[in-house]
Motif scaffolding. Structure first.
Motif, PDB file in Angstrom:
ATOM      1  N   LEU A 185       0.827  -1.210   0.000  1.00 54.67           N
ATOM      2  CA  LEU A 185       0.000   0.000   0.000  1.00 54.67           C
ATOM      3  C   LEU A 185       0.858   1.257   0.000  1.00 54.67           C
ATOM      4  CD1 LEU A 185      -2.731  -1.040   2.594  1.00 54.67           C
ATOM      5  CD2 LEU A 185      -3.082  -0.650   0.141  1.00 54.67           C
ATOM      6  N   MET A 186       1.918   1.239   0.796  1.00 48.81           N
ATOM      7  CA  MET A 186       2.793   2.411   0.882  1.00 48.81           C
ATOM      8  C   MET A 186       3.489   2.670  -0.444  1.00 48.81           C
ATOM      9  SD  MET A 186       5.984   3.215   3.432  1.00 48.81           S
ATOM     10  CE  MET A 186       5.038   2.817   4.856  1.00 48.81           C
ATOM     11  N   HIS A 232       4.994  14.662   7.344  1.00 51.08           N
ATOM     12  CA  HIS A 232       3.712  14.103   6.909  1.00 51.08           C
ATOM     13  C   HIS A 232       3.872  12.611   6.658  1.00 51.08           C
ATOM     14  CE1 HIS A 232       2.066  18.089   6.580  1.00 51.08           C
ATOM     15  NE2 HIS A 232       3.109  18.448   5.866  1.00 51.08           N
ATOM     16  N   TYR A 233       4.389  11.905   7.617  1.00 46.92           N
ATOM     17  CA  TYR A 233       4.621  10.464   7.496  1.00 46.92           C
ATOM     18  C   TYR A 233       3.313   9.701   7.682  1.00 46.92           C
ATOM     19  CZ  TYR A 233       6.510   5.842   8.412  1.00 46.92           C
ATOM     20  OH  TYR A 233       6.778   4.506   8.361  1.00 46.92           O
ATOM     21  N   HIS A 234       3.024   8.786   6.775  1.00 42.96           N
ATOM     22  CA  HIS A 234       1.770   8.049   6.826  1.00 42.96           C
ATOM     23  C   HIS A 234       1.988   6.538   6.902  1.00 42.96           C
ATOM     24  CE1 HIS A 234      -0.455  11.693   5.938  1.00 42.96           C
ATOM     25  NE2 HIS A 234       0.441  11.953   5.012  1.00 42.96           N
ATOM     26  N   GLY A 235       3.179   6.100   7.224  1.00 46.28           N
ATOM     27  CA  GLY A 235       3.493   4.670   7.227  1.00 46.28           C
ATOM     28  C   GLY A 235       2.573   3.839   8.100  1.00 46.28           C
ATOM     29  N   VAL A 236       2.332   4.303   9.319  1.00 49.02           N
ATOM     30  CA  VAL A 236       1.493   3.504  10.209  1.00 49.02           C
ATOM     31  C   VAL A 236       0.037   3.507   9.770  1.00 49.02           C
ATOM     32  CG1 VAL A 236       3.013   3.626  12.199  1.00 49.02           C
ATOM     33  CG2 VAL A 236       1.260   5.362  11.901  1.00 49.02           C
ATOM     34  N   GLN A 237      -0.360   4.489   8.990  1.00 50.13           N
ATOM     35  CA  GLN A 237      -1.707   4.497   8.433  1.00 50.13           C
ATOM     36  C   GLN A 237      -1.907   3.254   7.564  1.00 50.13           C
ATOM     37  OE1 GLN A 237      -2.177   8.251   6.482  1.00 50.13           O
ATOM     38  NE2 GLN A 237      -4.364   8.014   6.238  1.00 50.13           N
TER      39      GLN A 237
END
Length: 156
Positions: free
Chosen positions: A56-57, A119-124
């Motif tokens: 997804l990432m 704006h890190y979204h990895g854990v999302q």
């Protein structure tokens, strides 16, 4: 739960625990079996959760679309997402937001700030993967912890 127990011990120092403290503890004990099953499901499905999060990432618009991303960066990212998953799972199991913040979120926030990632979204993507890999009831147990993580990491 650790924070809950510490608060109960502190609050009952030389006296009896309050009715509210006892209700909070009872609620935590009542939901233990459900949280333990969700924790074990994450442990069992860790590889598929992380694989899906990485996919997804890499497919998202929030990460650089750089075909030259080296294997070392992918290995580090996978390691970091695995670490995050394990801490979120522990926070959910123990029903302990303070432990999650103290042991993981503040550290992660500092690392991301040092790297200039605001704006890190990895854990999302990890949470999205949990929602896909686990039954809805189990995935929902994680929601408040991932929301807390997002709020903590993105706050100034």
């Amino acid at each position: 739960m650790i924070t809950l127990l510490e608060a109960l011990v502190e609050g009952a120092d030389g006296t009896y625990a309050s009715k509210q403290d006892l209700r909070n503890l009872e609620h935590a004990m009542f939901s233990w079996a459900e949280r333990k099953e969700a924790y074990l499901a994450v442990q069992t499905n860790e590889t598929s959760i992380i694989d899906r999060a990485m996919t997804l990432m890499q497919a998202s618009k929030t990460t650089p679309n750089d075909n030259a991303i080296d294997k070392a960066r992918i290995v580090r990212c996978r390691r970091d997402l695995t670490l995050a998953l394990r801490y979120y799972a522990l926070g959910m199991l123990l029903q302990d937001e303070e432990m999650l913040k103290d042991r993981f979120l503040y550290w992660q926030k500092n690392v991301l700030q040092a790297m200039g990632l605001h704006h890190y979204h990895g854990v999302q993507f990890v949470f999205e993967s949990i929602c896909t890999e686990l039954p809805k009831e189990q995935a929902n147990l994680f929601k408040p912890y991932f929301k807390l993580g997002e709020q903590t990491i993105m706050s100034n």
